[in-house]
Motif scaffolding. Structure first.
Motif, PDB file in Angstrom:
ATOM      1  N   MET A  40      15.063  -1.129  -4.474  1.00 27.84           N
ATOM      2  CA  MET A  40      14.678  -2.848  -4.476  1.00 27.84           C
ATOM      3  C   MET A  40      12.641  -2.721  -3.319  1.00 27.84           C
ATOM      4  O   MET A  40      11.769  -3.892  -3.512  1.00 27.84           O
ATOM      5  N   PHE A  41      13.588  -1.602  -2.597  1.00 27.79           N
ATOM      6  CA  PHE A  41      12.575  -1.962  -1.738  1.00 27.79           C
ATOM      7  C   PHE A  41      10.893  -1.418  -2.294  1.00 27.79           C
ATOM      8  O   PHE A  41      10.075  -1.041  -1.721  1.00 27.79           O
ATOM      9  N   LYS A  42      11.154  -0.242  -3.683  1.00 23.52           N
ATOM     10  CA  LYS A  42       9.597  -0.203  -4.412  1.00 23.52           C
ATOM     11  C   LYS A  42       9.122  -1.055  -5.404  1.00 23.52           C
ATOM     12  O   LYS A  42       8.479  -1.025  -5.495  1.00 23.52           O
ATOM     13  N   MET A  43      10.448  -1.752  -5.453  1.00 23.70           N
ATOM     14  CA  MET A  43      10.141  -3.139  -6.078  1.00 23.70           C
ATOM     15  C   MET A  43       9.538  -3.946  -5.213  1.00 23.70           C
ATOM     16  O   MET A  43       7.715  -4.863  -5.743  1.00 23.70           O
ATOM     17  N   LEU A  44       9.912  -4.842  -4.220  1.00 25.61           N
ATOM     18  CA  LEU A  44       9.397  -5.295  -3.336  1.00 25.61           C
ATOM     19  C   LEU A  44       7.814  -4.590  -3.123  1.00 25.61           C
ATOM     20  O   LEU A  44       6.902  -5.268  -2.576  1.00 25.61           O
ATOM     21  N   ALA A  45       7.579  -2.973  -2.364  1.00 24.36           N
ATOM     22  CA  ALA A  45       6.347  -3.046  -2.228  1.00 24.36           C
ATOM     23  C   ALA A  45       5.461  -3.113  -2.906  1.00 24.36           C
ATOM     24  O   ALA A  45       4.167  -2.694  -3.409  1.00 24.36           O
ATOM     25  N   LYS A  46       6.045  -3.425  -4.908  1.00 25.81           N
ATOM     26  CA  LYS A  46       4.167  -3.324  -5.871  1.00 25.81           C
ATOM     27  C   LYS A  46       4.655  -4.877  -5.765  1.00 25.81           C
ATOM     28  O   LYS A  46       3.694  -5.084  -6.859  1.00 25.81           O
ATOM     29  N   VAL A  47       4.839  -5.555  -4.760  1.00 25.25           N
ATOM     30  CA  VAL A  47       4.827  -7.666  -4.995  1.00 25.25           C
ATOM     31  C   VAL A  47       3.115  -7.747  -4.816  1.00 25.25           C
ATOM     32  O   VAL A  47       2.610  -6.803  -3.517  1.00 25.25           O
ATOM     33  N   ASP A  48       2.099  -7.984  -5.018  1.00 29.92           N
ATOM     34  CA  ASP A  48       0.953  -8.509  -5.780  1.00 29.92           C
ATOM     35  C   ASP A  48      -0.128  -9.382  -4.043  1.00 29.92           C
ATOM     36  O   ASP A  48       0.832 -10.718  -3.839  1.00 29.92           O
ATOM     37  N   LEU A  49       0.013  -8.193  -3.132  1.00 33.75           N
ATOM     38  CA  LEU A  49      -0.349  -9.277  -1.840  1.00 33.75           C
ATOM     39  C   LEU A  49      -1.465  -9.109  -1.720  1.00 33.75           C
ATOM     40  O   LEU A  49      -2.584  -8.066  -1.876  1.00 33.75           O
ATOM     41  N   SER A  50      -2.379 -10.182  -0.755  1.00 35.89           N
ATOM     42  CA  SER A  50      -3.300 -10.425   0.148  1.00 35.89           C
ATOM     43  C   SER A  50      -4.097  -8.907  -0.141  1.00 35.89           C
ATOM     44  O   SER A  50      -3.349  -8.848   0.903  1.00 35.89           O
ATOM     45  N   GLU A  51      -4.648  -8.376  -0.212  1.00 36.98           N
ATOM     46  CA  GLU A  51      -5.465  -6.841   0.381  1.00 36.98           C
ATOM     47  C   GLU A  51      -6.097  -8.004   2.099  1.00 36.98           C
ATOM     48  O   GLU A  51      -6.676  -6.612   2.677  1.00 36.98           O
ATOM     49  N   ASN A  52      -6.343  -9.116   1.964  1.00 30.04           N
ATOM     50  CA  ASN A  52      -7.056  -9.397   2.997  1.00 30.04           C
ATOM     51  C   ASN A  52      -6.470  -9.294   4.514  1.00 30.04           C
ATOM     52  O   ASN A  52      -6.508  -9.336   5.466  1.00 30.04           O
ATOM     53  N   ASP A  53      -4.717  -9.549   4.058  1.00 25.27           N
ATOM     54  CA  ASP A  53      -4.117  -9.284   5.069  1.00 25.27           C
ATOM     55  C   ASP A  53      -3.070  -8.229   5.582  1.00 25.27           C
ATOM     56  O   ASP A  53      -1.986  -7.404   5.322  1.00 25.27           O
ATOM     57  N   PRO A  54      -3.883  -7.737   6.643  1.00 23.85           N
ATOM     58  CA  PRO A  54      -3.479  -6.166   7.432  1.00 23.85           C
ATOM     59  C   PRO A  54      -1.624  -5.860   7.981  1.00 23.85           C
ATOM     60  O   PRO A  54      -0.912  -4.955   7.360  1.00 23.85           O
ATOM     61  N   GLU A  55      -1.124  -6.917   8.238  1.00 24.75           N
ATOM     62  CA  GLU A  55       0.210  -7.842   8.641  1.00 24.75           C
ATOM     63  C   GLU A  55       0.916  -7.138   7.329  1.00 24.75           C
ATOM     64  O   GLU A  55       2.560  -6.738   7.740  1.00 24.75           O
ATOM     65  N   ALA A  56       0.603  -7.434   5.817  1.00 25.01           N
ATOM     66  CA  ALA A  56       1.464  -7.982   5.125  1.00 25.01           C
ATOM     67  C   ALA A  56       0.911  -6.445   4.392  1.00 25.01           C
ATOM     68  O   ALA A  56       2.327  -5.230   3.818  1.00 25.01           O
ATOM     69  N   ARG A  57       0.004  -6.030   4.292  1.00 21.06           N
ATOM     70  CA  ARG A  57      -0.076  -4.218   4.345  1.00 21.06           C
ATOM     71  C   ARG A  57       0.673  -3.092   4.377  1.00 21.06           C
ATOM     72  O   ARG A  57       1.426  -2.172   4.203  1.00 21.06           O
ATOM     73  N   GLU A  58       1.323  -3.588   6.186  1.00 21.42           N
ATOM     74  CA  GLU A  58       1.563  -2.667   7.104  1.00 21.42           C
ATOM     75  C   GLU A  58       3.530  -3.026   6.361  1.00 21.42           C
ATOM     76  O   GLU A  58       3.853  -2.234   7.126  1.00 21.42           O
ATOM     77  N   TYR A  59       3.600  -4.448   6.660  1.00 23.66           N
ATOM     78  CA  TYR A  59       4.984  -3.911   6.273  1.00 23.66           C
ATOM     79  C   TYR A  59       5.271  -3.837   5.400  1.00 23.66           C
ATOM     80  O   TYR A  59       6.159  -3.167   4.811  1.00 23.66           O
ATOM     81  N   MET A  60       4.768  -3.479   4.397  1.00 22.99           N
ATOM     82  CA  MET A  60       4.675  -3.188   2.283  1.00 22.99           C
ATOM     83  C   MET A  60       4.605  -1.511   2.946  1.00 22.99           C
ATOM     84  O   MET A  60       6.142  -1.430   2.280  1.00 22.99           O
ATOM     85  N   LYS A  61       4.033  -1.155   3.640  1.00 20.98           N
ATOM     86  CA  LYS A  61       4.237   0.391   3.828  1.00 20.98           C
ATOM     87  C   LYS A  61       5.415   0.864   4.435  1.00 20.98           C
ATOM     88  O   LYS A  61       6.123   1.573   4.092  1.00 20.98           O
ATOM     89  N   LEU A  62       6.237  -0.220   5.569  1.00 18.89           N
ATOM     90  CA  LEU A  62       7.991   0.182   5.827  1.00 18.89           C
ATOM     91  C   LEU A  62       8.477   0.690   5.304  1.00 18.89           C
ATOM     92  O   LEU A  62       9.314   1.252   4.723  1.00 18.89           O
ATOM     93  N   ILE A  63       8.609  -1.383   3.863  1.00 21.36           N
ATOM     94  CA  ILE A  63       9.552  -0.507   3.743  1.00 21.36           C
ATOM     95  C   ILE A  63       9.620   0.107   2.147  1.00 21.36           C
ATOM     96  O   ILE A  63      10.506   0.231   1.752  1.00 21.36           O
ATOM     97  N   GLU A  64       8.189   0.343   1.905  1.00 23.47           N
ATOM     98  CA  GLU A  64       8.350   1.220   0.489  1.00 23.47           C
ATOM     99  C   GLU A  64       9.056   2.864   1.095  1.00 23.47           C
ATOM    100  O   GLU A  64       9.232   4.013  -0.061  1.00 23.47           O
ATOM    101  N   ASN A  65       8.808   3.092   2.685  1.00 20.03           N
ATOM    102  CA  ASN A  65       9.797   4.137   2.732  1.00 20.03           C
ATOM    103  C   ASN A  65      10.908   4.882   2.720  1.00 20.03           C
ATOM    104  O   ASN A  65      11.658   5.208   3.950  1.00 20.03           O
ATOM    105  N   LEU A  66      11.818   3.089   3.242  1.00 21.28           N
ATOM    106  CA  LEU A  66      13.089   3.275   3.324  1.00 21.28           C
ATOM    107  C   LEU A  66      13.778   3.549   2.028  1.00 21.28           C
ATOM    108  O   LEU A  66      13.873   3.505   1.293  1.00 21.28           O
TER     109      LEU A  66
END
Length: 175
Positions: A40-66
């Motif tokens: 589920m985390f890997k699937m969520l990490a593939k969600v296309d988010l705005s590259e300009n949102d550093p908070e969203a990038r950090e969040y994706m980085k967190l969940i892809e390592n769970l």
């Protein structure tokens, strides 16, 4: 060689049996349960988010390592007693270190962790809450495993609406 293999299996067997203790709550009638796996985390990490949102990038980085999130919550007194017994057993057998205890407004919350690759990471964050929600007693078990960045964790627990998330956020600000 066989003795070495047997010794290793005996040494790691408690780790596997411990995770099983909490999974039994998934199918119990009076338990609210949520289990998310690494898929589920890997699937969520593939969600296309705005590259300009550093908070969203950090969040994706967190969940892809769970690896896994397990949350079990109950107000049934028999199940709450069983949870308390299982948590006590888990903590006695494991190598978790106590992070903090909070007793506030009728809620007793305890946080534990398994150290990670450095001081900013843990391999497991474990929380046990005994208290009340409104006028009903409740117990909550939360276990998050993986490569967990503590600086981002409070955001995740807040988003999941986990009881005790505010205390975790306060603790993170202190460190």
């Amino acid at each position: 060689m066989n003795k070495l293999v047997i010794t290793l299996l005996l040494a790691i067997a408690p780790m596997f049996s411990q995770s099983q203790n909490f999974e039994k709550y998934e199918d119990m009638k009076d338990v609210d349960a949520m289990v998310m796996t690494s898929k589920m985390f890997k699937m969520l990490a593939k969600v296309d988010l705005s590259e300009n949102d550093p908070e969203a990038r950090e969040y994706m980085k967190l969940i892809e390592n769970l690896d896994r999130i397990q949350i079990y919550k109950s107000s049934n007194s028999n199940i709450m007693s069983q949870m308390a017994t299982d948590v006590k057993s888990y903590l006695q057998k494991g190598s978790l270190e106590e992070l903090m205890r909070v007793n506030d407004n009728g809620q007793n919350i305890k946080f534990y962790s398994l150290p990670g690759k450095n001081d900013n990471y843990v391999r497991e964050l474990f929380m046990y809450l005994e208290g009340t929600e409104g006028d009903k007693p409740m117990s909550v078990i939360l276990s998050i495993t993986g490569e967990i960045d503590l600086s981002q964790l409070s955001k995740l627990t807040s988003d999941l609406k986990v009881p005790g998330a505010e205390e975790l956020k306060k603790a993170n600000k202190k460190s």
